[in-house]
Design a protein around this motif. Structure first.
Motif, PDB file in Angstrom:
ATOM      1  N   GLU A  81      -1.971 -11.786   4.456  1.00 55.00           N
ATOM      2  CA  GLU A  81      -2.743 -13.030   4.780  1.00 55.00           C
ATOM      3  C   GLU A  81      -3.962 -12.806   5.882  1.00 55.00           C
ATOM      4  OE1 GLU A  81      -2.431 -16.097   3.525  1.00 55.00           O
ATOM      5  OE2 GLU A  81      -1.146 -14.986   2.118  1.00 55.00           O
ATOM      6  N   GLU A  82      -3.651 -11.888   6.709  1.00 59.78           N
ATOM      7  CA  GLU A  82      -4.676 -11.767   7.648  1.00 59.78           C
ATOM      8  C   GLU A  82      -5.913 -11.047   6.962  1.00 59.78           C
ATOM      9  OE1 GLU A  82      -5.470 -12.526  10.906  1.00 59.78           O
ATOM     10  OE2 GLU A  82      -3.868 -13.928  10.580  1.00 59.78           O
ATOM     11  N   GLU A  83      -5.745 -10.070   6.153  1.00 59.51           N
ATOM     12  CA  GLU A  83      -6.631  -9.549   5.270  1.00 59.51           C
ATOM     13  C   GLU A  83      -7.405 -10.479   4.537  1.00 59.51           C
ATOM     14  OE1 GLU A  83      -4.499  -6.215   3.510  1.00 59.51           O
ATOM     15  OE2 GLU A  83      -5.988  -4.943   4.560  1.00 59.51           O
TER      16      GLU A  83
ATOM     17  N   PHE B 129     -13.369 -10.608  -8.856  1.00 57.89           N
ATOM     18  CA  PHE B 129     -14.736 -11.486  -9.240  1.00 57.89           C
ATOM     19  C   PHE B 129     -14.486 -12.226 -10.592  1.00 57.89           C
ATOM     20  CE2 PHE B 129     -18.799 -11.364 -11.724  1.00 57.89           C
ATOM     21  CZ  PHE B 129     -19.613 -12.253 -10.749  1.00 57.89           C
ATOM     22  N   ASP B 130     -14.632 -13.493 -10.415  1.00 54.37           N
ATOM     23  CA  ASP B 130     -14.473 -14.315 -11.757  1.00 54.37           C
ATOM     24  C   ASP B 130     -15.990 -14.458 -12.522  1.00 54.37           C
ATOM     25  OD1 ASP B 130     -14.630 -16.362 -13.769  1.00 54.37           O
ATOM     26  OD2 ASP B 130     -12.823 -17.304 -12.646  1.00 54.37           O
ATOM     27  N   LEU B 131     -16.145 -13.576 -13.717  1.00 53.27           N
ATOM     28  CA  LEU B 131     -17.510 -13.514 -14.189  1.00 53.27           C
ATOM     29  C   LEU B 131     -17.941 -15.027 -14.717  1.00 53.27           C
ATOM     30  CD1 LEU B 131     -19.830 -11.795 -15.393  1.00 53.27           C
ATOM     31  CD2 LEU B 131     -18.638 -11.554 -17.275  1.00 53.27           C
ATOM     32  N   GLU B 132     -16.945 -15.857 -15.183  1.00 52.09           N
ATOM     33  CA  GLU B 132     -17.313 -17.078 -15.723  1.00 52.09           C
ATOM     34  C   GLU B 132     -17.919 -18.095 -14.557  1.00 52.09           C
ATOM     35  OE1 GLU B 132     -14.375 -18.836 -18.232  1.00 52.09           O
ATOM     36  OE2 GLU B 132     -13.697 -17.262 -19.183  1.00 52.09           O
ATOM     37  N   THR B 133     -17.254 -17.957 -13.410  1.00 51.43           N
ATOM     38  CA  THR B 133     -17.745 -18.886 -12.459  1.00 51.43           C
ATOM     39  C   THR B 133     -18.887 -17.964 -11.500  1.00 51.43           C
ATOM     40  OG1 THR B 133     -16.031 -18.373 -10.856  1.00 51.43           O
ATOM     41  CG2 THR B 133     -15.655 -20.047 -12.320  1.00 51.43           C
ATOM     42  N   GLY B 134     -18.931 -16.952 -11.458  1.00 45.33           N
ATOM     43  CA  GLY B 134     -19.715 -16.201 -10.489  1.00 45.33           C
ATOM     44  C   GLY B 134     -19.178 -16.098  -9.110  1.00 45.33           C
ATOM     45  N   PHE B 135     -17.701 -16.341  -8.848  1.00 46.57           N
ATOM     46  CA  PHE B 135     -17.462 -16.518  -7.445  1.00 46.57           C
ATOM     47  C   PHE B 135     -16.231 -15.169  -7.195  1.00 46.57           C
ATOM     48  CE2 PHE B 135     -18.653 -20.767  -7.960  1.00 46.57           C
ATOM     49  CZ  PHE B 135     -19.408 -21.127  -6.861  1.00 46.57           C
ATOM     50  N   PHE B 136     -16.526 -14.744  -6.082  1.00 44.79           N
ATOM     51  CA  PHE B 136     -15.336 -13.840  -5.394  1.00 44.79           C
ATOM     52  C   PHE B 136     -14.247 -14.559  -4.782  1.00 44.79           C
ATOM     53  CE2 PHE B 136     -19.469 -11.399  -5.915  1.00 44.79           C
ATOM     54  CZ  PHE B 136     -18.879 -10.261  -6.280  1.00 44.79           C
ATOM     55  N   SER B 137     -13.177 -13.984  -4.802  1.00 51.30           N
ATOM     56  CA  SER B 137     -12.039 -14.539  -4.078  1.00 51.30           C
ATOM     57  C   SER B 137     -11.318 -13.482  -3.508  1.00 51.30           C
ATOM     58  CB  SER B 137     -11.222 -15.425  -4.933  1.00 51.30           C
ATOM     59  OG  SER B 137     -10.640 -14.714  -5.951  1.00 51.30           O
ATOM     60  N   PRO B 138     -10.511 -13.503  -2.214  1.00 50.47           N
ATOM     61  CA  PRO B 138      -9.615 -12.547  -1.977  1.00 50.47           C
ATOM     62  C   PRO B 138      -8.486 -12.070  -3.068  1.00 50.47           C
ATOM     63  CG  PRO B 138      -9.969 -14.319  -0.200  1.00 50.47           C
ATOM     64  CD  PRO B 138     -10.539 -14.650  -1.597  1.00 50.47           C
TER      65      PRO B 138
END
Length: 93
Positions: free
Chosen positions: A83-85, A68-77
């Motif tokens: 890669e499949e996960e 989680f990026d607190l500055e942008t508010g976005f989650f990323s893998p």
């Protein structure tokens, strides 16, 4: 631990996890979770959500699959996933 200012800056929408429950159980509390406003309104729209992202699952931890990026508010893998996960971390197909 987040500071109070950081906590206050996080915005969210309530979302139904299982859309099929909306008609008869639209306000079932266990079917709600908080989602990022931008992602919900502009990206997800009416697409279904994968079970690995369901926050009320017994073994759920957002740290298992996501950063989680607190500055942008976005989650990323997480980058250490196979890669499949990583592909499973996207909200929809």
């Amino acid at each position: 631990e987040y500071t109070q200012n950081q906590k206050d800056s996080i915005q969210g929408d309530l979302e139904h996890f299982d859309e099929s429950l909306k008609t008869d159980n639209g306000w079932l509390w266990s079917n709600f979770f908080v989602v990022n406003v931008h992602s919900n309104c502009r990206i997800k729209l009416r697409k279904s959500i994968r079970n690995i992202l369901k926050p009320d699952s017994a073994n759920y931890s957002p740290n298992t699959y996501l950063n989680f990026d607190l500055e942008t508010g976005f989650f990323s893998p997480r980058q250490d996933l196979e890669e499949e996960e990583k592909k499973r971390c996207f909200v929809y197909d």
